[in-house]
Scaffold this active site. Structure first.
Site, PDB file in Angstrom:
ATOM      1  N   GLU B 128       0.836  -1.208   0.000  1.00 15.53           N
ATOM      2  CA  GLU B 128       0.000   0.000   0.000  1.00 15.53           C
ATOM      3  C   GLU B 128       0.868   1.254   0.000  1.00 15.53           C
ATOM      4  OE1 GLU B 128      -2.736  -0.462  -1.071  1.00 15.53           O
ATOM      5  OE2 GLU B 128      -4.299  -0.617   0.465  1.00 15.53           O
ATOM      6  N   THR B 180      -5.794   9.054  -5.349  1.00 19.48           N
ATOM      7  CA  THR B 180      -5.891   8.983  -3.887  1.00 19.48           C
ATOM      8  C   THR B 180      -5.213  10.195  -3.259  1.00 19.48           C
ATOM      9  OG1 THR B 180      -5.822   6.594  -4.033  1.00 19.48           O
ATOM     10  CG2 THR B 180      -5.432   7.526  -1.876  1.00 19.48           C
TER      11      THR B 180
END
Lengths: 306, 306
Positions: B128, B180
């Site tokens: 991530e 994001t």
């Protein structure tokens, strides 16, 4: 039933990280209240205690609740109420909520169960408004529902009863004055998103822990990085009580409502009693009088005793 | 087992009011991943899909996770990984988490179960971090644990698996790009205490609803007054999709992760399918290509298929 006698429990609002939304009923201390339905429309309030609270119905927390009920239902009847208050006003243990919730629940009984729990909460909030200027239900809700409650909203009233974990509660009320209005005013109006996210992780953890009966999770979720650091400054001895209680085996705890009382949760009665002795000794050493209570989380709330 | 084939589900992070703490596994879409343990120390990544993701291990989400595992356990073995990705990168449906969690869980299997779930999450977070710059576990946790998870903390890792309510999920991925990093940067750094309190009432209500299987409570807790009003601006059609889905009987829903995907929960399959058709038609009308998925909340997470 034209007359009822109630045992009304103290309550711990906020539960550390659940500022303004969570509350919990305990067994000790508690008020006693007798309510009698009158054929005439007077509301009569008598306090059989030493706190010097006003007995004029419109200025009394129980009285205003009864006046509102009387008005709403257009009643020809009145009420006579005798209150034996043991939950000290200003303790942060839900003293005004006990009067307000007791009046609403008692009236409901002598009137033949005409209200839902949420209606009783609606009327009881007039008592909280009189006491503190804020229509809140953090203390009233656990009084009426028992156990631990989530006040998701007060307008409309949306109360979620949670589990009632089998835990002991030690509460200490040091005799120092903290006004709810002061303890609200010192709070910062803005917080960082980062702190808010950490706080809601704790709240989510606490609710999950309560529902799963996961005591360790409850313990490590009882953290408040937003309100406690500001409010605890108003409570002498707070840091000492908290630190040493945790060392002694408390799962967690913090300020009860807006203080000055402090509560701690423990799994064993023995631990809860050791924490009580510790709290007492800390305030004795500071030459501050204190009252200490040990009981369990109260799963039922207000009880009818006669 | 020296070789394993996995089915790795998409995940919905945040669940509206649980920004940065909640996540949920769903059944559709999903990735497939084959992992084979090698006698030699190479890490080989092959993507059998059309997304053009880098295959160099240190630049690949699955690759970096395997390199970290190899390094930590001082392995002489390597891994060969074949990824059939169906969860589109940038969809907000946990595409990078699927690669990261799949690599960690797959490596654990071929290495003979040497890691706990939380250790797998620890290693998967390196993936991530490579994908988004943030070591977060909102998507990884439900991939590994299944169902709905609360990430109470990532340092130390403290994951609370919650119930997995028997509900249908409709997700739509409109083909617009939302980075994001952008969707994080537009968030306000400070929020009011008043809004924070309302938000944590919703979070507490959502967790209570999930644990009590109270679908109505889940529905009325899926409100986000802090993140959604800001982020939804980046997603064309969001307000229309949400409003009409609710009218059609959705319990609630909102942005999946940081978007652009939108999800809705429903009790009945029929409702979920009607919502899917609605979503498709809204984007068709806007001349935006979209992909729609209907499935149930996935209680198990990653599954071994071979």
């Amino acid at each position: 039933m034209k007359k009822v006698k109630l045992k009304i429990p103290a309550t711990v609002a906020n539960l550390v990280c659940g500022f303004d939304i969570l509350g919990m009923a305990i067994h000790e201390p508690y008020d006693e209240m007798e309510i009698r339905l009158l054929e005439t429309p007077e509301v009569i309030i008598k306090h059989k205690d030493q706190f010097g609270l006003p007995e004029e119905p419109s200025k009394n927390v129980a009285g205003i609740v009864l006046l509102k009920i009387q008005e709403h239902f257009n009643l020809q009847n009145g009420f006579e109420v005798i209150i034996h208050k043991h939950i000290k006003p200003g303790s942060g243990l839900g003293s005004s909520a006990a009067s307000a919730a007791g009046a609403a629940l008692g009236a409901n009984i002598v009137l033949g169960n005409i209200m839902s729990k949420d209606e009783m909460i609606h009327f009881a909030m007039f008592g909280e408004e009189l006491a503190s200027g804020v229509r809140h239900a953090d203390n009233i809700a656990p009084c009426i529902y028992g156990g631990i409650t989530l006040v998701k909203s007060t307008d409309p009233i949306d109360i979620i009863p949670l589990n009632s974990p089998d835990l002991f509660v030690t509460a200490v009320h040091p005799q120092v004055e903290v006004k709810t209005s002061d303890s609200r005013q010192i709070l910062k109006k803005n917080i960082t998103l980062k702190n808010a996210v950490e706080q809601w992780g704790n709240i989510a953890g606490l609710v999950a822990g309560i529902q799963k009966n996961d005591f360790a999770l409850i313990g490590r979720s009882l953290n408040d990085i937003i309100i406690e650091p500001v409010r605890s400054i108003l409570i002498p001895g707070f840091d000492d009580v908290k630190k040493k209680s945790l060392e002694m085996g408390a799962l967690g705890g913090g300020i009860s409502g807006s203080g000055p009382s402090i509560f701690m949760l423990a799994e064993q009665k023995e631990t809860a009693e050791k924490i009580a002795a510790l709290m007492k000794s800390i305030y004795d050493e500071m030459k501050i009088e204190s009252f200490v209570y040990v009981s369990k989380i109260n799963p039922v709330g207000i009880e009818i005793i006669e």
